[in-house]
Design a protein around this motif. Sequence first.
Motif, PDB file in Angstrom:
ATOM      1  N   UNK A  17      -1.099  -8.175   7.406  1.00  0.00           N
ATOM      2  CA  UNK A  17      -0.322  -8.275   6.182  1.00  0.00           C
ATOM      3  C   UNK A  17       0.934  -9.079   6.482  1.00  0.00           C
ATOM      4  N   UNK A  18       1.376  -9.823   5.490  1.00  0.00           N
ATOM      5  CA  UNK A  18       2.570 -10.631   5.705  1.00  0.00           C
ATOM      6  C   UNK A  18       3.426 -10.698   4.446  1.00  0.00           C
ATOM      7  N   UNK A  19       4.723 -10.802   4.694  1.00  0.00           N
ATOM      8  CA  UNK A  19       5.707 -11.050   3.647  1.00  0.00           C
ATOM      9  C   UNK A  19       6.581 -12.166   4.193  1.00  0.00           C
ATOM     10  N   UNK A  20       6.617 -13.297   3.480  1.00  0.00           N
ATOM     11  CA  UNK A  20       7.359 -14.470   3.959  1.00  0.00           C
ATOM     12  C   UNK A  20       8.329 -14.912   2.861  1.00  0.00           C
ATOM     13  N   UNK A  21       9.627 -14.566   3.025  1.00  0.00           N
ATOM     14  CA  UNK A  21      10.609 -15.056   2.066  1.00  0.00           C
ATOM     15  C   UNK A  21      10.920 -16.530   2.341  1.00  0.00           C
ATOM     16  N   UNK A  22      11.096 -17.285   1.260  1.00  0.00           N
ATOM     17  CA  UNK A  22      11.350 -18.724   1.377  1.00  0.00           C
ATOM     18  C   UNK A  22      12.431 -19.133   0.377  1.00  0.00           C
ATOM     19  N   UNK A  66      11.023 -12.279   7.475  1.00  0.00           N
ATOM     20  CA  UNK A  66       9.569 -12.395   7.635  1.00  0.00           C
ATOM     21  C   UNK A  66       9.013 -11.121   8.271  1.00  0.00           C
ATOM     22  N   UNK A  67       7.922 -10.636   7.689  1.00  0.00           N
ATOM     23  CA  UNK A  67       7.231  -9.470   8.245  1.00  0.00           C
ATOM     24  C   UNK A  67       5.772  -9.854   8.430  1.00  0.00           C
ATOM     25  N   UNK A  68       5.283  -9.728   9.662  1.00  0.00           N
ATOM     26  CA  UNK A  68       3.861  -9.930   9.956  1.00  0.00           C
ATOM     27  C   UNK A  68       3.393  -8.687  10.699  1.00  0.00           C
ATOM     28  N   UNK A  69       2.572  -7.891  10.031  1.00  0.00           N
ATOM     29  CA  UNK A  69       2.032  -6.667  10.621  1.00  0.00           C
ATOM     30  C   UNK A  69       0.541  -6.840  10.849  1.00  0.00           C
ATOM     31  N   UNK A  70       0.044  -6.180  11.896  1.00  0.00           N
ATOM     32  CA  UNK A  70      -1.399  -6.150  12.113  1.00  0.00           C
ATOM     33  C   UNK A  70      -1.810  -4.725  12.433  1.00  0.00           C
ATOM     34  N   UNK A  71      -3.061  -4.429  12.119  1.00  0.00           N
ATOM     35  CA  UNK A  71      -3.599  -3.100  12.386  1.00  0.00           C
ATOM     36  C   UNK A  71      -5.078  -3.209  12.705  1.00  0.00           C
ATOM     37  N   UNK A  72      -5.495  -2.478  13.707  1.00  0.00           N
ATOM     38  CA  UNK A  72      -6.919  -2.298  13.987  1.00  0.00           C
ATOM     39  C   UNK A  72      -7.245  -0.889  13.490  1.00  0.00           C
TER      40      UNK A  72
END
Length: 179
Positions: free
Chosen positions: A172-177, A32-38
């Motif tokens: 942005x997110x990438x969620x493998x399931x 799982x990748x959860x990134x944030x940016x201002x």
Amino acid sequence: MKKILIVGIVCFVIIASSFAVSMLWDVANEGVIINFELPDQGTKGTLSGLKATIDFNQKDLAASKISASVDVKTLNTGDPKKDNHLLSADFFNADKYPTLSFVSSSIKATVDGFLAMGNLTIKDSTKAIEIPFSFTEDTNGVGIFKGTMSIFSSDYGVTKKSPASKDKVVVTFIVPVKK
């Protein structure tokens, strides 16, 4: 006797069809990748520890639903001093509000993929949002949800309202399931 048999068959069909519609996915947390940016402030970071219940079936979006949360204390900008300040009562108040959560109310297909409508809760504020995402699945029952959304931190009481929208946060997110 015939009526009991017919009622039994009808009940079986109803129960069986409800199982056929449900498509529960298990989150593979290691990917799982959860990134944030201002973007206007140059701050970037990540969140981790996603917990989610994903019942998603591309053929029955009306029955699909997503519920997800993340521990706000996993926030990481790469600068421990900045992280501690963001987790303080000045911003996220992580001791009082330890999770960020989203619960979908509906999911629909779009030209580019899907759109999950629902409520995002940060601190003590809950707002209706839309999250555009894509979903791909391979023949082995492994799938990936990907998406990008924008929110304003002031809408959730994390920062003060910025007249130039400098409180915009791009997630942005990438969620493998897997099934």
